[in-house]
Scaffold this motif. Structure first.
Motif, short mmCIF file in Angstrom:
data_model
loop_
_atom_site.label_atom_id
_atom_site.label_comp_id
_atom_site.label_asym_id
_atom_site.label_seq_id
_atom_site.Cartn_x
_atom_site.Cartn_y
_atom_site.Cartn_z
N ARG A 269 33.89 49.76 25.68
CA ARG A 269 33.06 48.53 25.08
C ARG A 269 34.31 47.49 24.67
NH1 ARG A 269 28.67 50.78 25.36
NH2 ARG A 269 28.55 53.16 24.85
N ALA A 270 35.51 47.78 24.91
CA ALA A 270 36.63 46.97 24.51
C ALA A 270 36.45 45.36 25.43
CB ALA A 270 37.91 47.30 24.57
N PRO A 271 36.80 44.30 24.76
CA PRO A 271 36.83 43.26 25.50
C PRO A 271 37.68 43.23 26.90
CG PRO A 271 38.32 43.04 23.48
CD PRO A 271 37.58 44.25 23.65
N ASP A 272 37.27 42.21 27.65
CA ASP A 272 37.96 42.12 29.14
C ASP A 272 39.58 42.12 28.88
OD1 ASP A 272 36.05 42.07 30.40
OD2 ASP A 272 35.87 39.64 30.85
N LEU A 273 40.24 41.39 27.73
CA LEU A 273 41.63 41.42 27.70
C LEU A 273 42.23 42.72 27.54
CD1 LEU A 273 44.10 39.40 27.38
CD2 LEU A 273 43.71 39.71 24.77
N ALA A 274 41.51 43.49 26.48
CA ALA A 274 42.10 44.93 26.44
C ALA A 274 42.37 45.70 28.03
CB ALA A 274 41.23 45.75 25.59
N LEU A 275 41.31 45.63 28.58
CA LEU A 275 41.20 46.37 29.95
C LEU A 275 42.45 45.76 30.97
CD1 LEU A 275 37.55 47.01 30.10
CD2 LEU A 275 39.37 48.62 29.98
N VAL A 276 42.48 44.48 31.01
CA VAL A 276 43.32 43.66 31.93
C VAL A 276 44.79 44.16 31.19
CG1 VAL A 276 44.72 41.55 32.08
CG2 VAL A 276 42.14 41.59 32.02
N ASN A 277 44.97 44.30 29.75
CA ASN A 277 46.45 44.98 29.50
C ASN A 277 46.65 46.19 30.00
OD1 ASN A 277 46.70 42.62 28.04
ND2 ASN A 277 45.65 43.55 25.98
N ILE A 278 45.57 47.29 29.86
CA ILE A 278 45.73 48.63 30.25
C ILE A 278 46.24 48.60 31.79
CG2 ILE A 278 44.74 50.79 30.84
CD1 ILE A 278 44.91 50.43 27.98
N THR A 279 45.60 47.86 32.66
CA THR A 279 46.01 47.96 34.14
C THR A 279 47.24 47.12 34.08
OG1 THR A 279 44.60 45.92 34.43
CG2 THR A 279 43.41 47.93 34.81
N ILE A 280 47.67 46.23 33.52
CA ILE A 280 49.11 45.75 33.64
C ILE A 280 49.91 46.78 33.11
CG2 ILE A 280 50.49 43.91 32.46
CD1 ILE A 280 48.42 41.82 32.50
N GLY A 281 49.44 47.50 32.07
CA GLY A 281 50.74 48.41 31.59
C GLY A 281 50.72 49.59 32.60
N VAL A 282 49.91 50.11 33.39
CA VAL A 282 49.73 50.88 34.32
C VAL A 282 50.55 50.08 35.57
CG1 VAL A 282 48.66 52.02 36.08
CG2 VAL A 282 47.66 52.09 33.87
N LEU A 283 50.39 48.81 35.72
CA LEU A 283 51.28 48.36 37.00
C LEU A 283 52.68 48.53 36.50
CD1 LEU A 283 50.58 44.92 38.44
CD2 LEU A 283 52.84 45.41 37.47
N LEU A 284 53.09 47.92 35.28
CA LEU A 284 54.52 47.91 34.95
C LEU A 284 55.20 49.37 35.17
CD1 LEU A 284 54.50 45.59 31.87
CD2 LEU A 284 55.44 45.03 34.29
N ALA A 285 54.32 50.44 33.98
CA ALA A 285 55.00 51.80 34.28
C ALA A 285 54.92 52.42 35.91
CB ALA A 285 53.88 52.51 33.51
N THR A 286 54.00 52.03 36.76
CA THR A 286 54.27 52.81 38.11
C THR A 286 55.06 52.16 38.74
OG1 THR A 286 51.65 52.81 37.78
CG2 THR A 286 52.52 53.27 39.90
N ASN A 287 55.21 50.99 38.56
CA ASN A 287 56.36 50.08 39.44
C ASN A 287 57.99 50.56 38.84
OD1 ASN A 287 58.20 47.97 39.81
ND2 ASN A 287 56.60 46.93 40.67
N SER A 288 57.94 50.70 37.82
CA SER A 288 59.53 50.89 37.40
C SER A 288 59.73 52.59 37.74
CB SER A 288 59.62 50.70 35.88
OG SER A 288 58.93 51.49 34.95
N LEU A 289 58.57 53.38 37.59
CA LEU A 289 58.89 54.72 37.99
C LEU A 289 59.05 55.11 39.34
CD1 LEU A 289 56.12 57.09 36.01
CD2 LEU A 289 58.54 56.60 35.40
N MET A 290 58.59 54.29 40.14
CA MET A 290 58.89 54.16 41.55
C MET A 290 60.28 53.83 41.65
SD MET A 290 55.44 53.09 43.62
CE MET A 290 55.40 51.42 42.92
N GLY A 291 60.71 52.95 40.85
CA GLY A 291 62.21 52.38 41.27
C GLY A 291 62.87 53.56 40.76
N GLN A 292 62.47 53.89 39.57
CA GLN A 292 63.70 55.10 38.94
C GLN A 292 63.60 56.39 40.05
OE1 GLN A 292 64.86 54.68 36.00
NE2 GLN A 292 65.62 56.55 35.61
N TRP A 293 62.50 56.83 40.56
CA TRP A 293 62.67 57.94 41.36
C TRP A 293 62.91 57.62 42.71
CZ3 TRP A 293 57.05 59.86 39.34
CH2 TRP A 293 57.10 60.55 38.31
N TRP A 294 62.52 56.70 43.23
CA TRP A 294 62.79 56.62 44.61
C TRP A 294 63.79 55.42 45.02
CZ3 TRP A 294 57.30 57.64 44.11
CH2 TRP A 294 56.98 59.11 44.38
#
Lengths: 472, 315
Positions: free
Chosen positions: B107-132
């Motif tokens: 039930r959170a506003p749009d911005l909160a969900l956008v933030n979550i997905t941006i957070g996942v984007l950053l985290a995934t991106n840098s984990l890939m850089g770290q691992w591979w």
């Protein structure tokens, strides 16, 4: 400690005193920054302030008008390139460019905003992301002399530096080794202060209230006669022009602009800062800017050995930490750091408004006979905790480690906040005792709290002065 | 105008169009069910492409996850099996993301969900850089795409890989339509996308259905990433640029219309190749511009996209 330690009436003498304390913190922070920090750290602080202005611009649209616009990196870029071109090619002075940048930003905001605001919600988010994505390649167009103006893919350096004129050399930190960056710091601080003042006034004005009304209930606002398209577009354009101003400051501070500085990733940084600072709070921008720049810097210096594997922050991992922080904040502190701070401050000191008759709407703490002496006790404990924290902080300072250093710094800051609160509570309880609302047992702790709080405060100030004298 | 050249350009554009369409389709599936844009779609897809890469290479020194993949019987896999493995991993990842990060913020506003997905984007991106590592890796071609491996139609070459990608895309699309039209889960999915509350009232398990939706979308993304990894080189930022196009495709098609995603992907892919080729003002440097301008222009006329459902708001 569920009840606030001190409940004061709005505009009372105690409230005023508390406000002075808050302003003293802000002034102390602003004043000490160029004195205490190294030149490169002042540069980072400049960048944080610039990001703060840009985040404030985003906040104007996202936080105060409820529209998801995520592409302000492009407006920053426009401001930066206009500045670079005018300074380098036309030999303008920076101050002459300020109105130009504001007007250009405003006009581009209108041009982008008119079509963009026709779409809603996530569609708008997408359109503005498109704007952020396309900007870095726009500056490379050869036609219309754009690439010649912007320097194309190589970027454009600005050879003119902002140097303190002789009559400004008395500003803290300006002369000596810190010279350039400290002077730029003061210029930026001035611009930030004016921007915040103007934005605050704007939000209090008729137009600003219309903006807030649209956020809270669009249909309702329309019913009350708010002209939705005009107010939204104007607000978007004002936000764009503040974003461009941040771009000007960026160019002035860095002396170099390139399309690659203003990518989608910068837009993401702005959003992160907005969320961490506080959506819909004026201070949120600055807090978020400080956070984005400094935490990014800290995570780069982290290095944690984990057996076979060392967790290094200076690689790509910094972004992962940022992503994690973003997710954690969205979950646990959706109001950002500003709202966390407000919760804590409200536990310490609560300001209650007055009724039209001039009476506080809640009983003030010193007229509340139910509260025995617990408040004075808490205040006394706080004032004792102050020097203890300082000692711990001093011990930690000698352990040469970054995280610990940050912790020690945080502890000292903690005392600086705790000591005046303890003083306030102490004198409040003494007043309550004088009015006959407290038993005699409250008098001792209250006096102690007041004295020790004052001592702790002086102690920290003295410590700061001593360090300062030792260093310079 | 040289017709053969035009045809050739169209054929070349078709490959990218298929990739944009499939990623846009993934976005649309999630938007339809949760009303949310998944900014992390591209990074999650890239992650699964790396998984496919690991499954293909098997246990190798200096390849993170290689040892883990070595425990799977039959590694190194042939390409089709590796892609299926990646798709399965993507589906599990999508479901887990939905359950852990999105559901609590229903039930959170749009911005909160956008933030979550941006957070996942950053985290995934840098984990890939770290691992591979951030350097590009060579992902083997899924379909033959070398020189001479093509049909020749009216003098223009249509590569096998383009046909293969479109065949896969259409096959998956048919499967998706069958799933939506013929199965109970599909029915539940359609009910949820119309109204969460009403679906819940008639006994649909909304949460589970949304989880399926995320799994489906991430599977789509994984497929898109694996199919395109050969042509754009596998690296952590591989899908960021593609994602911008996919966003444009999904938006101009209408965020809640699968058909729109398909056609939007085609429009974006074609305009991206054809407009820079025939409009001298726009060089290839700016190939992103016409696509985005097309999106803005269409949104101006139809704020909900070409095939999107018009939102009617109750006041």
């Amino acid at each position: 400690m569920s009840a606030p330690l001190v409940v004061v009436a709005k505009n009372s003498a105690e409230h005023k005193r508390w406000q002075y304390v808050q302003w003293a913190y802000v002034a102390g922070f602003v004043l000490l920054t160029p004195l205490v920090l190294q030149p490169f750290e002042i540069g980072k602080m400049n960048r944080a302030l610039i990001m703060g202005v840009a985040i404030l611009a985003v906040n104007l649209v996202v936080g105060f008008n409820g529209m998801l616009a995520l592409g302000h990196s492009a407006f920053m870029g426009i401001g930066a390139f206009v500045t670079a071109s005018l300074v380098q090619d036309e030999n303008w002075d920076y101050w002459m460019i300020v109105p130009v940048v504001l007007i250009v930003g405003f006009l581009i905001g209108v041009v982008v905003g008119l079509p963009a605001l026709r779409v809603k919600g996530l569609y708008l988010a997408l359109v503005t992301i498109a704007q952020a994505a396309v900007f870095p390649s726009l500056v490379n167009i050869d036609e219309l002399g754009i690439a010649a103006r912007t320097g194309g893919p190589n970027g454009k350096g600005v050879s003119e530096e902002v140097i303190a004129p002789s009559y400004w050399e008395w500003l803290p930190g300006v002369d000596g080794a810190r010279g350039g960056s400290a002077y730029r710091y003061w210029v930026i601080v001035l611009m930030v202060a004016i921007t915040i003042l103007l934005v605050t006034n704007y939000l209090r004005s008729r137009a600003g209230r219309a903006v807030l009304a649209i956020r809270d209930n669009e249909a309702g606002a329309a019913v009350y006669g708010v002209n939705l398209p005009i107010v939204k577009t104007m607000n978007f354009a004002i936000s764009a022009s503040i974003g461009s101003l941040a771009g000007l400051m960026w160019c002035m501070d860095k002396g170099f602009v390139a399309g690659q500085d203003f990518t989608f990733l910068l837009a993401v940084d702005l959003i992160i800062g907005l969320v961490l600072g506080g959506v819909g709070a004026i201070q949120g921008g600055l807090v978020g800017g400080l956070f984005v720049v400094w935490v990014n810097d800290l995570t780069k210096r982290i290095s944690i050995p984990l057996g076979l594997y060392t967790l290094n922050g200076d690689g790509p991992l910094a972004k992962a930490i940022f992503g994690l922080i973003l997710i954690l904040f969205t979950f646990f502190a959706p109001g950002g750091i500003v709202s966390l701070g407000r919760i804590i401050v409200n536990k310490l000191i609560k300001v209650v408004p007055l009724t039209p008759a001039g009476q506080p709407i809640e009983p003030l703490s010193n007229f509340d006979p139910g509260m025995e002496s617990t408040r004075a006790d808490v205040a006394m404990k706080m004032s004792i905790a102050g020097p203890v924290l300082l000692a711990v902080g001093w011990l930690l300072m000698n352990v040469n480690n970054l995280l610990v250093g940050v912790l020690a710094f945080g502890l000292r800051m903690g005392i600086l906040v705790l000591a005046p609160v303890a003083m306030l509570v102490g004198s409040n309880e003494l007043a309550a005792h004088a009015d006959g609302n407290r038993p005699d047992s409250a008098k001792g702790p209250a006096t102690m709290a007041r004295t020790l709080g004052a001592l702790g405060f002086l102690f920290v100030i003295g410590y700061a002065v001593q360090r300062f004298v030792l260093t310079y | 105008m040289d017709l053969v050249l035009l045809l050739q350009r169209i054929f070349d554009a078709l490959f990218n169009s298929a990739i944009y369409s499939s990623l846009a389709l993934a976005l649309v599936i999630i938007f339809r069910s949760t009303g949310l844009l998944n900014f992390a779609q591209g990074e999650m897809a890239t992650f699964t492409a790396y998984i496919a890469f690991v499954l293909l290479s098997g246990p190798q020194p200096r390849l993170t996850g290689g040892g883990l993949a070595g425990l799977v019987p039959g590694v190194p896999f042939p390409i089709p099996l590796a892609i299926i493995g990646a798709v399965v991993c993507g589906m599990v990842g999508g479901a887990v993301t939905e359950r852990a990060l999105i559901r609590p913020l229903e039930r959170a506003p749009d911005l909160a969900l956008v933030n979550i997905t941006i957070g996942v984007l950053l985290a995934t991106n840098s984990l890939m850089g770290q691992w591979w590592g951030t350097g590009p890796r060579v992902f083997p071609a899924v379909f033959p795409s070398g020189a001479g491996q093509n049909f020749t139609i009216l003098g223009a070459r249509l590569r096998y890989s383009t046909i293969g990608v479109w065949a896969v895309l259409l096959a998956v699309l048919v499967l998706l339509i069958l799933l939506l039209r013929q199965t109970r889960t599909g029915l539940a999915f359609r009910a949820v996308s119309i109204s969460h509350a009403n679906a819940e009232l008639v006994g649909v398990r909304v949460g589970t259905t949304l989880m399926y939706g995320w799994a489906l979308a991430s599977g789509f993304g994984a497929l898109a990433a694996c199919l395109s990894a050969n042509s754009v080189l596998l690296e952590p930022n591989m899908m960021l640029r593609v994602l911008v196009y996919a966003f444009a495709a999904a938006t101009l098609g209408g965020l809640d219309s699968p058909k729109g995603a398909l056609i939007g992907g085609l429009i974006i892919g074609l305009s991206q190749t054809l407009i820079p080729a025939y409009v001298p003002f726009i060089g290839f440097e700016l190939s992103v511009l016409p696509a985005l301008l097309a999106m803005v222009a269409i949104l101006l006329v139809r704020p909900a996209g070409l095939y999107g459902t018009k939102r009617i708001e109750r006041v």
